[in-house]
Design an enzyme around this catalytic site. Structure first.
Site, PDB file in Angstrom:
ATOM      1  N   GLY A 177       1.438   1.684  12.203  1.00 48.68           N
ATOM      2  CA  GLY A 177       1.037   0.562  13.048  1.00 48.68           C
ATOM      3  C   GLY A 177       2.002   0.368  14.198  1.00 48.68           C
ATOM      4  O   GLY A 177       3.186   0.716  14.108  1.00 48.68           O
ATOM      5  N   GLY A 197       7.328   4.315   8.531  1.00 44.25           N
ATOM      6  CA  GLY A 197       7.025   3.412   9.651  1.00 44.25           C
ATOM      7  C   GLY A 197       8.039   2.300   9.794  1.00 44.25           C
ATOM      8  O   GLY A 197       9.198   2.531  10.117  1.00 44.25           O
ATOM      9  N   LYS A 221       7.228  14.072   5.937  1.00 47.21           N
ATOM     10  CA  LYS A 221       8.089  12.935   5.579  1.00 47.21           C
ATOM     11  C   LYS A 221       8.896  13.242   4.313  1.00 47.21           C
ATOM     12  O   LYS A 221      10.068  12.874   4.205  1.00 47.21           O
ATOM     13  CB  LYS A 221       7.224  11.681   5.393  1.00 47.21           C
ATOM     14  CG  LYS A 221       6.567  11.227   6.700  1.00 47.21           C
ATOM     15  CD  LYS A 221       5.474  10.210   6.445  1.00 47.21           C
ATOM     16  CE  LYS A 221       4.885   9.661   7.726  1.00 47.21           C
ATOM     17  NZ  LYS A 221       3.651   8.879   7.503  1.00 47.21           N
TER      18      LYS A 221
HETATM   19  N1  HSE Z   1      -0.888   8.828  10.029  1.00 46.88           N
HETATM   20  C1  HSE Z   1       0.258   8.225   9.455  1.00 46.88           C
HETATM   21  C2  HSE Z   1      -0.134   7.432   8.212  1.00 46.88           C
HETATM   22  C3  HSE Z   1       0.894   7.329  10.476  1.00 46.88           C
HETATM   23  O1  HSE Z   1      -1.335   7.219   7.986  1.00 46.88           O
HETATM   24  O2  HSE Z   1       0.722   7.043   7.441  1.00 46.88           O
HETATM   25  C4  HSE Z   1       2.301   6.928  10.183  1.00 46.88           C
HETATM   26  O3  HSE Z   1       3.159   8.010  10.072  1.00 46.88           O
END
Ligand code: HSE
Length: 398
Positions: free
Chosen positions: A297, A129, A200
């Site tokens: 977020g 993020g 990821k």
């Molecule tokens: N759903 C993902 C999380 C959102 O909870 O990390 C960010 O990639």
């Protein structure tokens, strides 16, 4: 002046429009010229939105506008997002993305297309993020042979495990709260089954080791099998439980996995709680670096996407495309990765010690015990566990 377009107006798209507007002066200065919002591609009407004048449902308007230099794809998924990203690149526009599914599954192809068409393809927000993670990995640590990357790369599951640990809650009740707080989706499968963390981890492995890793080949276990007893026994043993994505350099390729792990309480990752993410990078020169921050977020993710927009504009004449690796890297079977294990079993101490003389079993509220083994492969572990009534086995971060 250059225009940018935002594809998608959900949590990240809305946050991006706000951040770009709120920080316009600073962003223009960083980009070295004025950046103007051209369009926001939407699928629904937003009659009350202050961004209503920029909304369009027609991608071809964006595609045909020669002033649009950068397209921010924040739609998610890999259908429309893939199609629009391709078309934007073919139209000579740089693409920046927060979409881990698209980058993990089609990033190598889109990166090649971007190189061919002389535009940038950037995706800082796709992992961690708002944490500046991919740029440091690719650029600041470029002088290092990266040996391992591992970390907490999903906020929803970390929130759930933190609530289970700190409040003694079970998985279902912690998930319900995560949904009420808007962290977990109505369908939480991709988060709780580890699929999001797997995508990821694949991107981290691509960038760290130079081999493009197919996320479908990463052994992935989510957190649905973690029980309150595991957190109770883990704590008695001096650990907490975290869902980790791990990728390590291995002979002829790399090894990657996503699994719940017992993390020693004195390890830095044990203190990463709630929706916060953290990623450790082990490099030959630097040693170990840990980057930590908000993994999801609206505004944190927008912060990373906005940074990519600025970078793309600054590099119009010398585009930037991170190397997502060569196809065909050998993904060494994770099962052969040796390490210590946590075992939860219903067994008397004598039975545990007969199989694992090094173990120091602890007992919780039930008749079950938990213990940590010496380092071994999963195959060896299964052989030694043969006579025990085993309820759970998780890796231990050593
Ligand atoms: N759903 C993902 C999380 C959102 O909870 O990390 C960010 O990639």
């Amino acid at each position: 002046m250059k225009k940018y377009a935002i594809l998608g107006f959900g949590v990240v798209g809305g946050g991006l429009a706000e951040v770009m507007a709120d920080q316009k002066e600073r962003i223009d200065a960083a980009a070295g010229q004025e950046l103007e919002l051209g369009y926001i591609l939407v699928r629904h009407d937003y009659p009350d939105s202050p961004f209503r004048p920029w909304l369009t449902r027609d991608f071809s308007v964006i595609e045909r506008d020669p002033d649009v230099a950068v397209v921010a794809e924040v739609i998610g998924g890999s259908d429309a997002a893939y199609e629009y990203s391709r078309r934007a690149i073919l139209a000579g526009k740089s693409v920046v993305s927060s979409n881990k599914q698209l980058v993990a599954e089609h990033g190598m192809e889109l990166a090649a297309l971007a190189r061919e068409h002389g535009v940038s393809y950037l995706f800082e927000a796709s992992v961690g993020g708002g944490i500046p993670l991919l740029r440091p990995l690719c650029r600041c640590l470029a002088a290092n042979r990266i040996d391992q990357v591992y970390g907490i790369v999903n906020g929803t599951t970390n929130y759930i495990l933190t609530a289970m640990d700190a409040q003694g809650r079970d998985f279902a009740s912690a998930l319900k709260t995560a949904q009420e707080l808007g962290y977990a989706e109505a369908d939480p499968t991709a988060d709780v089954e580890g699929i999001d963390a797997c995508r990821k981890t694949a991107i981290l492995a691509d960038l760290a080791f130079g081999w493009n890793v197919d996320p479908a080949r990463i052994p992935t276990t989510g957190i649905t099998g973690v029980e309150p007893a595991d957190l109770e026994l883990a704590r008695a043993l001096g650990y907490t439980v975290k869902l980790l994505g791990r990728a390590a350099r291995a002979e002829g390729g790399c090894c990657a996995l996503v699994e719940p792990h017992l993390v020693p309480l004195d390890h830095i990752l044990a203190a990463v709680n709630g929706v916060t993410n953290a990623c450790a990078i082990r490099g030959s020169a630097v040693g170990e670096v840990v980057l930590c921050g908000p993994g999801a977020g609206a505004h944190p993710t927008a912060s990373a996407v906005a940074g990519d927009i600025i970078d793309a504009v600054r590099h119009i004449s010398d585009p930037v495309v991170p190397d997502l690796g060569k196809p065909g890297g050998v993904l060494v079977p994770a099962d052969s990765l040796a390490g210590p294990w946590y075992v939860r079993a219903e067994a008397e101490p004598a039975a545990v010690l007969a199989a694992f003389p090094e173990a120091r079993p602890v007992y919780g509220a039930s008749r079950e015990c938990g213990f940590i083994t010496r380092a071994m492969t999963r195959g060896e572990l299964d052989g030694l566990c043969d006579g025990l009534d085993v309820r759970a086995v998780w890796r231990v971060l050593a």
